[in-house]
Write an enzyme that holds these catalytic residues in place. Structure first.
Site, mmCIF file in Angstrom:
data_model
loop_
_atom_site.group_PDB
_atom_site.id
_atom_site.type_symbol
_atom_site.label_atom_id
_atom_site.label_comp_id
_atom_site.label_asym_id
_atom_site.label_seq_id
_atom_site.Cartn_x
_atom_site.Cartn_y
_atom_site.Cartn_z
ATOM 1 N N ASP A 33 9.111 36.659 -27.398
ATOM 2 C CA ASP A 33 8.606 37.564 -26.268
ATOM 3 C C ASP A 33 7.699 36.853 -25.342
ATOM 4 O O ASP A 33 6.881 36.326 -25.819
ATOM 5 C CB ASP A 33 7.701 38.787 -27.077
ATOM 6 C CG ASP A 33 7.649 40.132 -26.097
ATOM 7 O OD1 ASP A 33 8.182 41.071 -26.297
ATOM 8 O OD2 ASP A 33 6.892 39.809 -25.036
ATOM 9 N N ILE A 34 7.888 37.129 -23.995
ATOM 10 C CA ILE A 34 7.177 36.467 -22.964
ATOM 11 C C ILE A 34 5.594 36.965 -23.003
ATOM 12 O O ILE A 34 4.810 36.099 -22.442
ATOM 13 C CB ILE A 34 7.852 36.765 -21.852
ATOM 14 C CG1 ILE A 34 7.406 35.625 -20.666
ATOM 15 C CG2 ILE A 34 7.514 37.901 -21.276
ATOM 16 C CD1 ILE A 34 8.544 35.873 -19.419
ATOM 17 N N ASN A 89 10.831 50.463 -29.952
ATOM 18 C CA ASN A 89 10.499 51.152 -28.896
ATOM 19 C C ASN A 89 11.529 52.099 -28.337
ATOM 20 O O ASN A 89 12.321 51.374 -27.980
ATOM 21 C CB ASN A 89 9.727 50.588 -27.623
ATOM 22 C CG ASN A 89 8.230 49.994 -28.390
ATOM 23 O OD1 ASN A 89 7.702 50.658 -29.249
ATOM 24 N ND2 ASN A 89 7.715 49.005 -27.867
ATOM 25 N N GLY A 95 7.555 54.435 -25.203
ATOM 26 C CA GLY A 95 7.029 52.964 -24.658
ATOM 27 C C GLY A 95 8.168 52.274 -24.498
ATOM 28 O O GLY A 95 7.832 50.649 -24.435
ATOM 29 N N GLN A 96 9.477 52.394 -24.379
ATOM 30 C CA GLN A 96 10.487 51.261 -23.951
ATOM 31 C C GLN A 96 10.468 50.885 -22.467
ATOM 32 O O GLN A 96 10.689 51.783 -21.620
ATOM 33 C CB GLN A 96 11.844 51.951 -24.270
ATOM 34 C CG GLN A 96 12.930 50.866 -24.280
ATOM 35 C CD GLN A 96 14.467 51.382 -24.696
ATOM 36 O OE1 GLN A 96 14.477 52.681 -25.251
ATOM 37 N NE2 GLN A 96 15.320 50.458 -24.517
ATOM 38 N N HIS A 102 16.601 46.570 -28.485
ATOM 39 C CA HIS A 102 15.735 45.259 -28.893
ATOM 40 C C HIS A 102 14.799 45.645 -30.192
ATOM 41 O O HIS A 102 14.172 46.811 -30.043
ATOM 42 C CB HIS A 102 15.206 44.466 -27.853
ATOM 43 C CG HIS A 102 14.040 45.335 -27.108
ATOM 44 N ND1 HIS A 102 14.608 46.173 -25.856
ATOM 45 C CD2 HIS A 102 12.797 45.427 -27.055
ATOM 46 C CE1 HIS A 102 13.269 46.848 -25.751
ATOM 47 N NE2 HIS A 102 12.368 46.339 -26.360
ATOM 48 N N HIS A 104 11.308 44.464 -31.790
ATOM 49 C CA HIS A 104 10.171 43.483 -31.824
ATOM 50 C C HIS A 104 9.909 43.282 -33.545
ATOM 51 O O HIS A 104 10.029 44.014 -33.979
ATOM 52 C CB HIS A 104 8.995 44.160 -31.376
ATOM 53 C CG HIS A 104 8.954 44.647 -30.164
ATOM 54 N ND1 HIS A 104 8.421 43.865 -29.072
ATOM 55 C CD2 HIS A 104 9.503 45.602 -29.270
ATOM 56 C CE1 HIS A 104 8.484 44.460 -27.805
ATOM 57 N NE2 HIS A 104 9.192 45.530 -28.179
#
Ligand code: AMP
Ligand code: ZN
Length: 115
Positions: A33-34, A89, A95-96, A102, A104
Site C-alpha cells: 500500500d502506498i 472496505n 470507507g472504500q 481489494h 488489506h
C-alpha cells in the site's frame, strides 16, 4: 477478463502504473500500500475488475477464497510472525476509496493503531 480503463488498480494489474509487487499469479496481484497503516501493509487485488465485495456473487467464491488463503502465506513470506489484520472496505460507508475489490493485509507491531 473484465477491466476498467479508468481504474487505478486495473492499471497496476496491466503494468501501466508502477507498484511494489510482492506476489503475482494467474488471478491475483499483491503490492505494498502506498500509504501504509502498519509496518507491513499489502493489498491483495484480483486481476479481474470487480468493483466491490458488495457486487461479488457466488461465482466469485473461488477468487475470494484464494485472496483469503493467500494472506497467511504472504505474511509469513514478509516476516510477520505475531499476527495480522485483514480488512475489506466495502462501499461508501465502508470507507472504500478505490472501486476495485481489494483486501488489506496488515502486520507488524500494533496494526490496529491507525485505520
Ligand atoms: P480503500 O479505502 O480500502 O479503497 O483503500 C485503498 C487503498 O489503496 C488505500 O490504502 C491507498 O493507500 C491505496 N492505494 C491507492 N493508490 C495506490 C497505488 N497507486 N499504489 C498502492 N496503493 C495505493
Ligand atoms: Zn479495476
Amino acid at each position: 477478463m473484465s477491466t476498467d480503463p479508468n481504474c487505478i488498480f486495473c492499471k497496476i494489474v496491466a503494468g501501466q502504473i508502477p507498484a511494489q509487487k510482492v506476489h503475482e499469479d494467474d488471478a491475483l496481484v499483491v503490492f505494498h500500500d502506498i500509504n501504509p497503516w502498519a509496518p507491513v501493509h499489502v493489498l491483495i487485488v484480483p486481476k479481474v475488475h470487480v468493483a466491490s465485495l458488495a457486487v461479488a456473487g457466488p461465482g466469485h467464491e473461488p477468487l475470494l477464497g484464494r485472496m483469503l488463503a493467500l494472506a497467511p502465506r504472504l505474511m509469513q513470506q514478509l516476516g510477520v510472525t505475531q499476527g495480522f489484520r485483514v480488512v475489506v472496505n466495502t462501499g461508501r460507508d465502508g470507507g472504500q476509496e478505490v472501486d476495485h475489490l481489494h483486501m488489506h493485509v496488515m502486520g507488524g507491531p500494533r496494526p490496529w493503531a491507525r485505520g
